[in-house]
Design an enzyme around this catalytic site. Structure first.
Site, PDB file in Angstrom:
ATOM      1  N   SER A 144       0.830  -1.206   0.000  1.00 64.40           N
ATOM      2  CA  SER A 144       0.000   0.000   0.000  1.00 64.40           C
ATOM      3  C   SER A 144       0.867   1.259   0.000  1.00 64.40           C
ATOM      4  O   SER A 144       1.657   1.467  -0.903  1.00 64.40           O
ATOM      5  CB  SER A 144      -0.954  -0.035   1.193  1.00 64.40           C
ATOM      6  OG  SER A 144      -1.877   1.021   1.141  1.00 64.40           O
ATOM      7  N   ASP A 303      -2.438   6.355  -4.044  1.00 62.19           N
ATOM      8  CA  ASP A 303      -1.269   5.681  -3.492  1.00 62.19           C
ATOM      9  C   ASP A 303      -0.807   4.565  -4.435  1.00 62.19           C
ATOM     10  O   ASP A 303      -1.437   4.317  -5.465  1.00 62.19           O
ATOM     11  CB  ASP A 303      -1.564   5.171  -2.077  1.00 62.19           C
ATOM     12  CG  ASP A 303      -2.596   4.053  -2.049  1.00 62.19           C
ATOM     13  OD1 ASP A 303      -3.344   3.916  -3.030  1.00 62.19           O
ATOM     14  OD2 ASP A 303      -2.651   3.326  -1.038  1.00 62.19           O
ATOM     15  N   ASP A 305      -0.966   1.320  -4.713  1.00 68.04           N
ATOM     16  CA  ASP A 305      -1.885   0.288  -5.207  1.00 68.04           C
ATOM     17  C   ASP A 305      -3.271   0.852  -5.513  1.00 68.04           C
ATOM     18  O   ASP A 305      -4.221   0.093  -5.741  1.00 68.04           O
ATOM     19  CB  ASP A 305      -1.975  -0.894  -4.241  1.00 68.04           C
ATOM     20  CG  ASP A 305      -2.628  -0.545  -2.912  1.00 68.04           C
ATOM     21  OD1 ASP A 305      -2.439   0.592  -2.433  1.00 68.04           O
ATOM     22  OD2 ASP A 305      -3.323  -1.400  -2.338  1.00 68.04           O
ATOM     23  N   ASP A 307      -5.748   2.383  -3.944  1.00 65.47           N
ATOM     24  CA  ASP A 307      -6.973   2.187  -3.180  1.00 65.47           C
ATOM     25  C   ASP A 307      -7.263   3.380  -2.267  1.00 65.47           C
ATOM     26  O   ASP A 307      -8.326   3.456  -1.663  1.00 65.47           O
ATOM     27  CB  ASP A 307      -6.961   0.871  -2.394  1.00 65.47           C
ATOM     28  CG  ASP A 307      -5.865   0.794  -1.342  1.00 65.47           C
ATOM     29  OD1 ASP A 307      -5.057   1.730  -1.233  1.00 65.47           O
ATOM     30  OD2 ASP A 307      -5.825  -0.225  -0.621  1.00 65.47           O
TER      31      ASP A 307
END
Length: 574
Positions: A144, A303, A305, A307
């Protein structure tokens, strides 16, 4: 074996490759580093793995990834669902493609078919893909928004949400049952493909995902009218959002989209930022420079990834760009969805909004205004995704929106995890609607404050790394638990909840009951005036966090209350 003995085993055993042995040989004289790398196995927690990349049992590497995947494969086979297969996605971090490949080959070696994306994809696309493909589970290789040295491995189940109790504990048990690497299977891609157990996911999944998002637009006609007038600056911060975010905006009709060139392409070292997190204002430095050059209306960042979504918007009254917290952007989208659905006559009587206990409380007033149910879960979007499953199972509610304070939200049920791509789409639709009304996002946010109250929240983090840090964090939680304060910052505690002990003490009513949520190492205080705070260790980083929230009759009053209570909390959590 102790840390030193395990270190020697890794150096000498033929199972480990030469690259690993060279890395370990370089730390031969560093006793502390050897201890940190080998004092434990990297914990497979309730969501999966997360740790620093490197050689060692307490690090993210191909061996720890294989071990985790072997445990997952064993669990799937015991469920008898291996024929459904597992979908795999990965982000732009260092070693993400390699870890995803190792997971796929381990699954295939165990007779479980792997469906793998050919290149990096946002986490929410994995949640979407595994349901589209009818898989039994999914894996995302990502850390993340963590610093560059980290990577991670998250497990999803067939409903598209991250694993929750009791399944998480059952999978953890299978992973922990693997006591040596000889129990771990792997194969080659050639052999896996020959056996029909390795398949690359095609572009049709991308197309279906984008189509599903476009269906969620409430006023495509307003977007068409205002799209050319709305200037959007966007940065993927070297992550996975670049292609899907630009595609959804383009297909909706937005033409004035400016991408930060220095951060456009994937790079696991994140060279332009110290911390690839849209919650960090420093991550917006280049985007804000570009915004001023082009006179943008809104500035967006996702960010690595994709999400989480961070937002800035231009305040025409001052000419400055104002930042929006995750709670604020969430409330802009929430109020828009509920108000427009009600006006269109499509807001269901059994509509529900789901959030977490550490998120802002304005949603309580907004959902009350529109007659929608609000449910609060433990921290973590997996619990929000789980509620969608429950709604489907018992036909109780229709999911309208989910959000958490850490810049994550979900519109629709195409995914069961937070989705920054759909958040960009929704936020840009709100901005277009505002422009159609002759106002800005800042104006609309002020309207919400004036209507529902001036809510302010804050999050403080104390980082304590390593083995000693983990012990200190545990001690801090126990100290508060053993001596629960009846007053914080001059405010009486009205209610105290200990989620680990499943106890809710109401000091006003003089009653004691259960929390109604799963057990978790979390402490929660609600004050006599509605001020609240929540203390918990991070589940993914060596940190202890405390969240606070206040409400005021004006912005100044709320700011003063927040500062005062923050000072009091700093004394409590030390």
């Amino acid at each position: 074996m102790n840390a030193k003995e395990t270190y020697r085993f890794w150096l000498e055993d033929a199972y480990f490759n030469e690259e690993t042995k060279q890395e370990l040989s370089a730390i031969a004289e560093d006793e502390k580093e050897i201890e940190e790398r080998f004092y434990r196995d990297l914990e497979f927690g309730t969501g999966g793995l997360r740790g620093i990349i490197g050689a060692g049992t307490n690090r993210m590497n191909i061996y720890t990834v294989r071990k985790a995947t072997q445990g997952l494969a064993n669990y799937i086979k015991k469920q008898g669902t291996q024929e459904k297969g597992v979908a795999i996605a990965y982000d732009s971090r260092n070693m993400s493609p390699e870890f995803a490949q190792e997971a796929a080959l381990c699954l295939a070696a165990n007779g479980v078919k792997a469906f793998i994306f050919p290149s990096l994809r946002p986490t929410p696309m994995l949640s979407f893909a595994l349901r589209e493909l009818g898989c039994t589970a999914g894996i995302v290789v990502t850390a993340s928004h963590n610093p560059p040295e980290y990577n991670g491995y998250k497990v999803y189940w067939e409903d598209g949400a991250q694993i929750t109790a009791p399944r998480d504990g059952e999978i953890i048990a299978e992973v922990n049952a693997i006591t040596n690497f000889a129990m771990v299977k792997t194969t080659t891609q050639e052999e896996a493909e020959k056996a029909g157990l390795y398949e690359i996911i095609g572009e049709e999944i991308d197309d279906r995902y984008i189509a599903a998002l476009k269906e969620l637009a409430l006023h495509p006609e307003i977007i068409q009218q205002e799209a050319a007038n709305l200037k959007i600056v966007y940065t993927p911060i070297h992550g996975t959002g670049n292609i899907p975010v630009r595609r959804i905006l383009k297909e909706l009709g937005f033409t004035q989209v400016y991408v930060v060139k220095e951060q456009e392409f994937p790079d696991g070292n994140f060279p332009t930022v110290s911390y690839p997190n849209p919650e960090d204002k420093n991550a917006f430095a280049l985007a804000l420079e570009l915004a001023k050059e082009v006179d943008a209306d809104i500035v967006l960042a996702t960010d690595p990834d994709a999400d989480r979504l961070g937002v800035y918007a231009k305040d025409t009254a001052t000419g400055e760009y104002k930042s929006f917290t995750g709670n604020m952007s969430g409330m802009l989208i929430l109020e828009y969805i509920l108000s427009q659905k009600k006006a269109m006559g499509i807001l269901p009587d059994n509509g529900a909004v789901v959030t977490t206990i550490v998120s802002g409380k304005m949603a309580r007033e907004i959902t009350k205004q529109y007659g929608v149910k609000l449910l609060e879960t433990l921290t973590g979007f997996k619990y929000i995704g789980e509620q969608i499953k429950f709604f489907k199972q018992d036909n109780s509610y229709e999911f309208q929106f989910g959000y958490e304070e850490s810049y994550g939200c979900l519109v629709g049920t195409h995914a069961r995890d937070k989705d920054a791509v759909v958040a960009v789409m929704a936020l840009c639709e709100v901005a277009a609607w505002c422009k159609h009304q002759g106002i800005t996002l800042c104006d609309q946010m002020n309207k919400l404050f004036e209507t529902y109250g001036y809510y302010k929240e804050d999050l403080a983090t104390i980082t304590l790394k390593g083995q000693d840090g983990a012990k200190k964090i545990a001690a801090m939680m126990e100290n508060i638990r053993q001596d629960v304060p009846k007053e914080i910052g001059g405010l009486k505690v009205a209610q105290f909840r200990d989620y680990r002990e499943d106890v809710l003490k109401d000091y006003v009513a003089g009653t004691e009951s259960t929390t109604g949520l799963p057990k978790s190492n979390v402490l929660y205080f609600e004050m006599e005036d509605g001020t609240w705070c929540c203390i918990r260790p991070s589940g993914t980083e060596p940190k202890i966090k405390y969240y606070i929230g206040v409400t005021g009759a004006s912005e100044a009053e709320a700011a003063e209350k927040l500062q005062s209570f923050n000072t009091a909390m700093a004394q409590l959590v030390k």
